[in-house]
Motif scaffolding. Sequence first.
Motif, mmCIF file in Angstrom:
data_model
loop_
_atom_site.group_PDB
_atom_site.id
_atom_site.type_symbol
_atom_site.label_atom_id
_atom_site.label_comp_id
_atom_site.label_asym_id
_atom_site.label_seq_id
_atom_site.Cartn_x
_atom_site.Cartn_y
_atom_site.Cartn_z
ATOM 1 N N ASP A 95 13.664 -3.860 10.780
ATOM 2 C CA ASP A 95 14.286 -4.421 9.581
ATOM 3 C C ASP A 95 14.153 -5.939 9.635
ATOM 4 O O ASP A 95 14.454 -6.565 10.664
ATOM 5 C CB ASP A 95 15.766 -4.044 9.494
ATOM 6 N N ILE A 96 13.690 -6.511 8.537
ATOM 7 C CA ILE A 96 13.528 -7.967 8.445
ATOM 8 C C ILE A 96 14.479 -8.491 7.375
ATOM 9 O O ILE A 96 14.457 -8.031 6.228
ATOM 10 C CB ILE A 96 12.076 -8.347 8.101
ATOM 11 N N LEU A 97 15.305 -9.443 7.769
ATOM 12 C CA LEU A 97 16.251 -10.049 6.840
ATOM 13 C C LEU A 97 15.819 -11.490 6.573
ATOM 14 O O LEU A 97 15.613 -12.277 7.506
ATOM 15 C CB LEU A 97 17.666 -10.022 7.437
ATOM 16 N N LEU A 98 15.673 -11.826 5.307
ATOM 17 C CA LEU A 98 15.293 -13.180 4.894
ATOM 18 C C LEU A 98 16.544 -13.935 4.469
ATOM 19 O O LEU A 98 17.242 -13.503 3.543
ATOM 20 C CB LEU A 98 14.295 -13.122 3.737
ATOM 21 N N GLY A 130 7.409 -15.013 -1.346
ATOM 22 C CA GLY A 130 6.896 -13.914 -2.156
ATOM 23 C C GLY A 130 5.614 -13.345 -1.587
ATOM 24 O O GLY A 130 5.404 -12.127 -1.561
ATOM 25 N N ASP A 131 4.733 -14.218 -1.102
ATOM 26 C CA ASP A 131 3.489 -13.755 -0.479
ATOM 27 C C ASP A 131 3.781 -13.015 0.818
ATOM 28 O O ASP A 131 3.129 -12.008 1.138
ATOM 29 C CB ASP A 131 2.578 -14.955 -0.221
ATOM 30 N N PHE A 132 4.766 -13.476 1.576
ATOM 31 C CA PHE A 132 5.144 -12.799 2.824
ATOM 32 C C PHE A 132 5.671 -11.395 2.543
ATOM 33 O O PHE A 132 5.334 -10.431 3.254
ATOM 34 C CB PHE A 132 6.209 -13.631 3.548
ATOM 35 N N ILE A 133 6.479 -11.260 1.506
ATOM 36 C CA ILE A 133 7.018 -9.940 1.139
ATOM 37 C C ILE A 133 5.886 -8.975 0.804
ATOM 38 O O ILE A 133 5.904 -7.798 1.186
ATOM 39 C CB ILE A 133 7.988 -10.079 -0.048
ATOM 40 N N ALA A 134 4.864 -9.476 0.103
ATOM 41 C CA ALA A 134 3.743 -8.613 -0.288
ATOM 42 C C ALA A 134 2.966 -8.106 0.922
ATOM 43 O O ALA A 134 2.304 -7.067 0.845
ATOM 44 C CB ALA A 134 2.812 -9.370 -1.225
ATOM 45 N N LYS A 135 3.043 -8.810 2.043
ATOM 46 C CA LYS A 135 2.305 -8.415 3.244
ATOM 47 C C LYS A 135 3.081 -7.451 4.133
ATOM 48 O O LYS A 135 2.567 -7.022 5.165
ATOM 49 C CB LYS A 135 1.952 -9.663 4.068
ATOM 50 N N ARG A 136 4.308 -7.121 3.746
ATOM 51 C CA ARG A 136 5.148 -6.287 4.622
ATOM 52 C C ARG A 136 5.494 -4.951 3.958
ATOM 53 O O ARG A 136 6.670 -4.603 3.791
ATOM 54 C CB ARG A 136 6.448 -7.023 4.959
ATOM 55 N N PRO A 137 4.516 -4.162 3.556
ATOM 56 C CA PRO A 137 4.830 -2.905 2.847
ATOM 57 C C PRO A 137 5.505 -1.861 3.714
ATOM 58 O O PRO A 137 6.147 -0.951 3.199
ATOM 59 C CB PRO A 137 3.446 -2.417 2.385
ATOM 60 N N GLY A 138 5.383 -1.979 5.038
ATOM 61 C CA GLY A 138 5.944 -0.946 5.902
ATOM 62 C C GLY A 138 7.287 -1.276 6.506
ATOM 63 O O GLY A 138 7.804 -0.506 7.324
ATOM 64 N N ASP A 139 7.890 -2.411 6.142
ATOM 65 C CA ASP A 139 9.182 -2.817 6.706
ATOM 66 C C ASP A 139 10.262 -2.776 5.632
ATOM 67 O O ASP A 139 10.000 -3.012 4.454
ATOM 68 C CB ASP A 139 9.108 -4.238 7.275
ATOM 69 N N ARG A 140 11.474 -2.503 6.091
ATOM 70 C CA ARG A 140 12.612 -2.659 5.180
ATOM 71 C C ARG A 140 13.000 -4.131 5.174
ATOM 72 O O ARG A 140 13.139 -4.754 6.220
ATOM 73 C CB ARG A 140 13.786 -1.797 5.642
ATOM 74 N N LEU A 141 13.205 -4.656 3.974
ATOM 75 C CA LEU A 141 13.535 -6.072 3.828
ATOM 76 C C LEU A 141 14.909 -6.230 3.199
ATOM 77 O O LEU A 141 15.311 -5.435 2.341
ATOM 78 C CB LEU A 141 12.495 -6.778 2.951
ATOM 79 N N GLY A 142 15.619 -7.255 3.648
ATOM 80 C CA GLY A 142 16.892 -7.624 3.059
ATOM 81 C C GLY A 142 16.857 -9.106 2.706
ATOM 82 O O GLY A 142 15.997 -9.856 3.181
ATOM 83 N N LEU A 143 17.798 -9.556 1.870
ATOM 84 C CA LEU A 143 17.777 -10.938 1.396
ATOM 85 C C LEU A 143 19.183 -11.513 1.353
ATOM 86 O O LEU A 143 20.108 -10.887 0.828
ATOM 87 C CB LEU A 143 17.138 -11.005 0.002
ATOM 88 N N ILE A 144 19.312 -12.708 1.926
ATOM 89 C CA ILE A 144 20.560 -13.476 1.886
ATOM 90 C C ILE A 144 20.256 -14.849 1.308
ATOM 91 O O ILE A 144 19.249 -15.474 1.664
ATOM 92 C CB ILE A 144 21.173 -13.641 3.294
ATOM 93 N N ALA A 145 21.106 -15.322 0.421
ATOM 94 C CA ALA A 145 21.042 -16.705 -0.066
ATOM 95 C C ALA A 145 22.334 -17.386 0.350
ATOM 96 O O ALA A 145 23.415 -16.800 0.250
ATOM 97 C CB ALA A 145 20.870 -16.741 -1.578
#
Length: 329
Positions: A95-98, A130-145
């Motif tokens: 899991d990758i959290l941005l 946005g480009d980084f997100i497009a390169k990670r199709p196999g990972d679950r992503l989360g987002l914090i601001a």
Amino acid sequence: MYQLDLPWMLLLIPMPLLVWWLLPPHRETSASIRLPFFDQVTKAAGIEPTEGSVVPRRSWLQTGVDVLAWLLLVVALSRPQYVEPPLEKTEPQRDILLALDLSQSMDTRDFASPDGAANARVDAVRAVVGDFIAKRPGDRLGLIAFGDAPYPLAPFTMDHALVRTLVDGLLPGIAGPRTALGDSLGLAIRMFEKTDVPEKVLILLTDGNDTASKMPPLKAAEIAKTKAIVIHAVGIGDPAATGEDKLDTASLQKIATTTGGRYFFGADQSQLQGIYDELDRITPEDQRQLSWRPRIELFYWPLGASVLLVCVWYGASGLAGVMRRRSPA
């Protein structure tokens, strides 16, 4: 594909023969009358008397019905099944959290784009992340601001289009003018507590220093280390700035080192793009293939056939016997 779930049950097929051979036959005595003139009676009737028990004989048809019913019953006990083609599922193991800084300073137009134009820092972040997100199709992503406080914009999800849409809609100052760096780490830790993947990665981006947190960033990093969370810290902006806009590179380096991550500094959009390309390289996709083959139980077919065969045969035999007894001599 058809298969037997319990094939060893087929070993029961010879059981009736073993019972017939090994167990003594059933014997039954009944009351009788002793006739002193029995010999005269048998001669008058023309019957030759014999000794021993009377064993009723089975017809070949009855024997065949019993054998077939037993075979069907044993097949039912073996649980025949139809195994359907496998259903495969890919399950991410990371899991990758941005975590993105959205303080007011992110609106500063000092970030050089590849064509040399000066853009707002947040514009470069939108494009690169946005480009980084497009390169990670196999990972679950989360987002914090985070600004005055951290806000979870997206839980861990495979819906990358949603995360990309949220990133494209980020505005400087939307979370407040200050920077709650330590509290954003605390929120990330709580979000990771709800996941059970082997690898947990936080990519933290900020252009300033902590000015609004209740939790010290270094303390949060120590807690993250105990939770096996790797933090990669990315600093952007002007390293020569002063006051609240000053980039706290020492704290970012310490956060990354404590958790086993790396610290990067990006002075312009090209450098920031290179940083996220490197992050993409050092966190390769990690997935597990899960396969499951649905099974349809078929035991009720041979079981029903066995019961129906026995009922029809013995029902017909009983009915025939009744009809014979009722027929006139």
